[in-house]
Design a protein around this motif. Structure first.
Motif, mmCIF file in Angstrom:
data_model
loop_
_atom_site.group_PDB
_atom_site.id
_atom_site.type_symbol
_atom_site.label_atom_id
_atom_site.label_comp_id
_atom_site.label_asym_id
_atom_site.label_seq_id
_atom_site.Cartn_x
_atom_site.Cartn_y
_atom_site.Cartn_z
ATOM 1 N N LYS A 22 0.836 -1.197 0.000
ATOM 2 C CA LYS A 22 0.000 0.000 0.000
ATOM 3 C C LYS A 22 0.870 1.246 0.000
ATOM 4 O O LYS A 22 1.972 1.259 0.554
ATOM 5 N N HIS A 23 0.320 2.289 -0.623
ATOM 6 C CA HIS A 23 0.937 3.604 -0.502
ATOM 7 C C HIS A 23 -0.139 4.668 -0.649
ATOM 8 O O HIS A 23 -1.244 4.382 -1.118
ATOM 9 N N GLU A 24 0.184 5.882 -0.251
ATOM 10 C CA GLU A 24 -0.716 7.016 -0.421
ATOM 11 C C GLU A 24 -0.045 8.062 -1.295
ATOM 12 O O GLU A 24 1.171 8.255 -1.235
ATOM 13 N N GLU A 25 -0.858 8.742 -2.090
ATOM 14 C CA GLU A 25 -0.333 9.755 -3.000
ATOM 15 C C GLU A 25 -1.192 11.008 -2.926
ATOM 16 O O GLU A 25 -2.417 10.934 -2.785
ATOM 17 N N ALA A 26 -0.534 12.160 -3.032
ATOM 18 C CA ALA A 26 -1.231 13.446 -3.007
ATOM 19 C C ALA A 26 -1.886 13.713 -4.354
ATOM 20 O O ALA A 26 -1.302 13.464 -5.404
ATOM 21 N N LEU A 27 -3.123 14.225 -4.310
ATOM 22 C CA LEU A 27 -3.816 14.670 -5.518
ATOM 23 C C LEU A 27 -4.178 16.143 -5.340
ATOM 24 O O LEU A 27 -4.760 16.520 -4.315
ATOM 25 N N TYR A 28 -3.852 16.958 -6.320
ATOM 26 C CA TYR A 28 -4.091 18.395 -6.253
ATOM 27 C C TYR A 28 -5.317 18.771 -7.077
ATOM 28 O O TYR A 28 -5.547 18.238 -8.171
ATOM 29 N N SER A 29 -6.106 19.710 -6.567
ATOM 30 C CA SER A 29 -7.294 20.180 -7.268
ATOM 31 C C SER A 29 -7.749 21.503 -6.674
ATOM 32 O O SER A 29 -7.538 21.767 -5.486
ATOM 33 N N ASP A 30 -8.374 22.342 -7.505
ATOM 34 C CA ASP A 30 -8.968 23.577 -7.001
ATOM 35 C C ASP A 30 -10.476 23.433 -6.788
ATOM 36 O O ASP A 30 -11.164 24.417 -6.522
ATOM 37 N N ALA A 31 -10.993 22.211 -6.914
ATOM 38 C CA ALA A 31 -12.405 21.949 -6.604
ATOM 39 C C ALA A 31 -12.549 21.633 -5.117
ATOM 40 O O ALA A 31 -11.572 21.334 -4.427
ATOM 41 N N ARG A 32 -13.775 21.687 -4.636
ATOM 42 C CA ARG A 32 -14.067 21.348 -3.228
ATOM 43 C C ARG A 32 -14.925 20.088 -3.235
ATOM 44 O O ARG A 32 -16.006 20.059 -3.840
ATOM 45 N N PHE A 33 -14.452 19.058 -2.558
ATOM 46 C CA PHE A 33 -15.054 17.734 -2.645
ATOM 47 C C PHE A 33 -15.944 17.463 -1.440
ATOM 48 O O PHE A 33 -15.533 17.633 -0.291
ATOM 49 N N ILE A 34 -17.164 17.013 -1.735
ATOM 50 C CA ILE A 34 -18.144 16.691 -0.704
ATOM 51 C C ILE A 34 -18.304 15.177 -0.638
ATOM 52 O O ILE A 34 -18.558 14.523 -1.657
ATOM 53 N N GLY A 35 -18.161 14.622 0.553
ATOM 54 C CA GLY A 35 -18.273 13.178 0.745
ATOM 55 C C GLY A 35 -17.131 12.683 1.603
ATOM 56 O O GLY A 35 -16.051 13.296 1.647
ATOM 57 N N SER A 36 -17.348 11.567 2.282
ATOM 58 C CA SER A 36 -16.320 11.058 3.183
ATOM 59 C C SER A 36 -15.176 10.411 2.422
ATOM 60 O O SER A 36 -14.005 10.533 2.804
ATOM 61 N N LYS A 37 -15.459 9.698 1.345
ATOM 62 C CA LYS A 37 -14.415 9.072 0.537
ATOM 63 C C LYS A 37 -15.022 8.557 -0.754
ATOM 64 O O LYS A 37 -16.245 8.421 -0.895
ATOM 65 N N LEU A 38 -14.144 8.254 -1.701
ATOM 66 C CA LEU A 38 -14.531 7.665 -2.973
ATOM 67 C C LEU A 38 -13.837 6.310 -3.048
ATOM 68 O O LEU A 38 -12.614 6.236 -3.162
ATOM 69 N N GLN A 39 -14.609 5.227 -2.935
ATOM 70 C CA GLN A 39 -14.035 3.886 -2.921
ATOM 71 C C GLN A 39 -14.115 3.278 -4.313
ATOM 72 O O GLN A 39 -15.191 3.049 -4.852
ATOM 73 N N LEU A 40 -12.946 3.020 -4.908
ATOM 74 C CA LEU A 40 -12.853 2.493 -6.259
ATOM 75 C C LEU A 40 -12.003 1.227 -6.240
ATOM 76 O O LEU A 40 -10.817 1.250 -6.599
ATOM 77 N N GLY A 41 -12.588 0.134 -5.792
ATOM 78 C CA GLY A 41 -11.841 -1.113 -5.715
ATOM 79 C C GLY A 41 -10.624 -0.955 -4.835
ATOM 80 O O GLY A 41 -10.748 -0.603 -3.652
ATOM 81 N N PRO A 42 -9.416 -1.170 -5.372
ATOM 82 C CA PRO A 42 -8.208 -1.061 -4.550
ATOM 83 C C PRO A 42 -7.732 0.376 -4.331
ATOM 84 O O PRO A 42 -6.685 0.588 -3.740
ATOM 85 N N TYR A 43 -8.515 1.346 -4.791
ATOM 86 C CA TYR A 43 -8.143 2.754 -4.668
ATOM 87 C C TYR A 43 -9.173 3.478 -3.801
ATOM 88 O O TYR A 43 -10.371 3.432 -4.081
ATOM 89 N N THR A 44 -8.688 4.147 -2.771
ATOM 90 C CA THR A 44 -9.548 4.927 -1.883
ATOM 91 C C THR A 44 -9.129 6.385 -1.966
ATOM 92 O O THR A 44 -7.963 6.713 -1.701
ATOM 93 N N VAL A 45 -10.047 7.245 -2.360
ATOM 94 C CA VAL A 45 -9.751 8.674 -2.504
ATOM 95 C C VAL A 45 -10.407 9.416 -1.352
ATOM 96 O O VAL A 45 -11.625 9.331 -1.156
#
Length: 374
Positions: A22-45
């Motif tokens: 496992k590892h974690e990676e930074a994602l950059y964006s100028d949007a504002r995200f609503i929700g606790s997480k985005l679960q995409l199989g082996p990827y959790t955002v």
């Protein structure tokens, strides 16, 4: 071969490891995200709650690896080199791929910025270890206060993209690879739009081509295609014989073919016109003509070095209703050594972004639905 993110996702569904890396990676964006997480199989955002920064580390992506992502070069049964295979290549990492798919699915800027945490590198700490691997501290491209794509900096909900993103591993590997390349081009366009809108136009056209190139066109006589996509050539042929017209049509077939695939794809998959409509709007009923003009500008930009008309690179004008215009304002325009008529500049970049994203998402949904049909 399939893309790395697609192969890993399929492996997580079909043969998951009990203790994956496992590892974690930074994602950059100028949007504002609503929700606790985005679960995409082996990827959790996961959102970081970042605020009041022009381009913050808005998301963290946690990735589990369930298969080897190193391409095999040798057939170990025969000790022979395997044939070259770049069918799953899009020029980025797993994180780049997922960030681009999130960008496409939600219509926001999203870019991977390097690894921030790993598990199992030097210890078995269940919380992992903070690291700085290939970290990039990304800033917002373009002049401060400039926004050519007015819908970018907004609140978005994870739930609006979950259903679409969840179908990615359902796609066949060729379709998934085309989608990943299209998403990467689309996300590049969004990221650099304020810095270089001409580059953004080229990337958006390329995003459509990444998928359209794999689509079959309806068979039509070459002379009909020539008349449709090269009306000036067709008019110049005038009273030429049928044989001459057919020879010219066949000579231009490859060039016309690329244009045709692009135009056909958008015409078949374009979204409905946005609502509400501004005062200065695109005529949605003549989408084919608009796309032909856009592709002509793309070809001139690539082959002649001549950028898209300057009015198509400008920020939208807000009308009396407060809505951004979909087209350049006026019957003609001049700037920076060039002048253009209205028919030469059919829409602004933010309008084309809406059309490209909607077309690709419609294709994605329809393709996934076919794969889910028994």
């Amino acid at each position: 071969m399939g893309t790395d993110a697609w192969r890993n996702w399929r492996a997580a569904l079909e043969n998951p490891l009990s203790n994956p890396e496992k590892h974690e990676e930074a994602l950059y964006s100028d949007a504002r995200f609503i929700g606790s997480k985005l679960q995409l199989g082996p990827y959790t955002v996961l959102p970081t709650m970042a605020r009041d920064v022009p381009m913050p580390m808005a998301l963290i992506m946690r990735c589990e690896r369930h298969t080897s992502l190193m391409p095999e070069l040798v057939d170990y049964r025969t000790n022979e080199l395997l044939p070259a295979d770049d069918s799953g290549y899009h020029g980025g990492t797993v994180s780049d791929e997922i960030a681009a798919l999130v960008s496409l699915a939600l219509g926001v800027r999203c870019r991977a910025g390097g690894i921030t945490r790993v598990w199992g590198l030097r210890s078995d700490d269940p919380a992992g270890e903070p690291v700085e691997f290939d970290r990039q501290y990304l800033s917002r491209p373009g002049p401060p206060g400039t926004e050519i794509l007015p819908a970018m900096n907004r609140e978005v909900r994870f739930e609006d993209a979950t259903e679409t993103l969840a179908t990615f591993p359902i796609l066949q590997k060729k379709a998934a690879a085309r989608l990943a390349r299209a998403a990467r081009l689309y996300s590049n366009a969004l990221w650099w739009a304020n810095e270089d809108p001409n580059f953004a136009w080229l990337q958006l056209v390329g995003a459509v081509e990444a998928i359209a190139a794999g689509q079959k066109s309806v068979s039509r006589p070459p002379v009909d295609v020539l008349a449709d996509f090269h009306p000036n050539v067709w008019e110049a042929l005038g009273d030429a014989s049928t044989g001459t017209k057919e020879k010219v049509a066949k000579a231009l077939a490859q060039q016309v073919g690329a244009t045709r695939k692009f135009v056909d794809f958008v015409e078949s998959h374009a979204p409905e016109a946005p609502q509400p409509r501004p005062e200065y709007r695109v005529d949605w009923s003549t989408m084919r003509q608009h796309m032909t003009v856009v592709y002509r500008h793309r070809s001139r930009a690539l082959h002649d070095g001549k950028p898209f008309p300057h009015p198509m690179l400008d920020t939208p004008t807000n009308g009396p209703d407060g809505l951004p215009s979909e087209t350049p304002v006026g019957m003609s325009a001049a700037a920076k050594g060039g002048s253009w008529m209205a028919q030469d500049m059919p829409m602004l970049l933010h309008t084309f972004e809406y059309i490209v994203r909607g077309s690709i998402l419609n294709w994605w949904t329809r393709t996934a639905r076919k794969n889910m049909t028994p």
